[in-house]
Design an enzyme around this catalytic site. Structure first.
Site, short mmCIF file in Angstrom:
data_model
loop_
_atom_site.label_atom_id
_atom_site.label_comp_id
_atom_site.label_asym_id
_atom_site.label_seq_id
_atom_site.Cartn_x
_atom_site.Cartn_y
_atom_site.Cartn_z
N HIS A 1 0.85 -1.19 0.00
CA HIS A 1 0.00 0.00 0.00
C HIS A 1 0.88 1.23 0.00
O HIS A 1 1.99 1.22 0.54
CB HIS A 1 -0.94 0.02 1.20
CG HIS A 1 -0.28 -0.19 2.52
ND1 HIS A 1 0.08 -1.43 2.97
CD2 HIS A 1 0.12 0.68 3.47
CE1 HIS A 1 0.66 -1.32 4.15
NE2 HIS A 1 0.71 -0.04 4.48
N HIS B 1 0.93 5.18 1.14
CA HIS B 1 0.29 6.22 1.95
C HIS B 1 0.36 7.55 1.22
O HIS B 1 1.41 7.91 0.68
CB HIS B 1 1.04 6.42 3.27
CG HIS B 1 1.03 5.26 4.21
ND1 HIS B 1 0.21 5.20 5.30
CD2 HIS B 1 1.76 4.11 4.23
CE1 HIS B 1 0.43 4.08 5.97
NE2 HIS B 1 1.37 3.40 5.33
P1 5GP Z 1 1.82 0.38 7.39
O1 5GP Z 1 2.30 0.66 8.78
O2 5GP Z 1 1.71 -1.09 7.12
O3 5GP Z 1 2.57 1.13 6.34
O4 5GP Z 1 0.36 1.02 7.33
C1 5GP Z 1 -0.81 0.31 7.56
C2 5GP Z 1 -1.90 1.35 7.65
O5 5GP Z 1 -3.13 0.72 7.46
C3 5GP Z 1 -1.95 2.04 9.03
O6 5GP Z 1 -1.83 3.44 8.84
C4 5GP Z 1 -3.32 1.64 9.58
O7 5GP Z 1 -3.94 2.69 10.27
C5 5GP Z 1 -4.09 1.26 8.32
N1 5GP Z 1 -5.08 0.21 8.51
C6 5GP Z 1 -4.90 -0.99 9.14
N2 5GP Z 1 -6.03 -1.74 9.09
C7 5GP Z 1 -6.95 -0.99 8.40
C8 5GP Z 1 -8.32 -1.22 8.03
O8 5GP Z 1 -8.92 -2.26 8.31
N3 5GP Z 1 -8.94 -0.22 7.32
C9 5GP Z 1 -8.31 0.94 7.00
N4 5GP Z 1 -9.01 1.83 6.31
N5 5GP Z 1 -7.02 1.18 7.33
C10 5GP Z 1 -6.35 0.23 8.04
#
Ligand code: 5GP
Ligand code: ZN
Length: 137
Positions: A98, A100
């Protein structure tokens, strides 16, 4: 495979969708770092950017550019951070690639999106680093 972002990206779990096409779904982060923080989720599973098909990365970043510009004009915001955490050691918490897009506002404290503190390590040997990385290209 039991991947929550696969389910969201493919519509099995409903989400407020900012943008959708054949390759991606863009959703609002459930725990936003700023007002308007979204995530670009590819519809096909890859553990992180590092595993995503190289030839498809351009499309993902073209979408990031489009949304970033739309945020600056539409929200409006004053800047954006566009980033992808790859692997747990880099802060990745959901193992589905993903990107951001985090809107930034001039009237909010400006912090680097990365919480890594700069300037806390010994000056590295840049030539040795270059050699170590380029030999693995
Ligand atoms: P990472 O730390 O893996 O780069 O970011 C994961 C992001 O996904 C985090 O900012 C977290 O808040 C978001 N996230 C995790 N689970 C969900 C979910 O079920 N729905 C949404 N909309 N965001 C999520
Ligand atoms: Zn997945």
């Amino acid at each position: 495979m039991d991947c929550i972002f696969c389910k969201i990206a493919n519509g099995e779990i409903p989400s407020t969708t900012l943008y959708e096409d054949e390759e991606v779904r863009v959703i609002f982060d459930i725990n936003p770092a700023s007002v308007g923080h979204v995530l670009i989720l590819p519809k096909t599973h890859a553990a992180s950017l590092l595993e995503y098909p190289t030839e498809k990365l351009g499309t993902i970043f073209a979408i990031a550019q489009k949304i970033g510009n739309a945020m600056i004009q539409g929200l409006p915001c004053d800047g954006v951070n566009i980033l992808a955490n790859c692997r747990e050691a880099a802060g990745q918490t959901v193992d589905h690639f993903h990107v951001h897009i985090i809107p930034r506002y001039a009237n909010a404290p400006t912090k680097d999106a990365m919480t890594i503190e700069s300037g806390t390590i010994e000056k590295p040997d840049f030539d040795a680093l270059k050699e170590a990385i380029t030999k693995a290209f």
